[in-house]
Design a protein around this motif. Structure first.
Motif: not given
Length: 79
Positions: A27-44
């Motif tokens: 669960f936390w690994l899935l949450a982490g990878f989802s967060g990586v995608i969301a964070t990347t898109l937010a910074f872009a």
């Protein structure tokens, strides 16, 4: 908001690697990878918004565009 996403993503990875059960780890690994995608898109999105110009141009700017001049250089002397 993007900094909060970054902190939450890092926190999810910390929780992922400190859990002992497979379900919590997954669960936390899935949450982490989802967060990586969301964070990347937010910074872009923030980077793109900083370098874009405003949505609307004034009448003067539109006139300069029709004449083939740069509408953003109001104060320069034209040659």
């Amino acid at each position: 908001m993007r900094w909060l996403l970054l902190v939450l993503t890092l926190f999810a990875f910390v929780l992922c690697f400190t859990r002992h059960s497979a379900g919590a780890w997954g669960f936390w690994l899935l949450a982490g990878f989802s967060g990586v995608i969301a964070t990347t898109l937010a910074f872009a999105q923030a980077r793109i918004a900083d370098s874009s110009r405003s949505d609307s141009l004034s009448e003067y700017d539109l006139m300069r565009l029709r004449e083939g001049r740069d509408p953003l250089n109001h104060d320069r002397l034209e040659r």
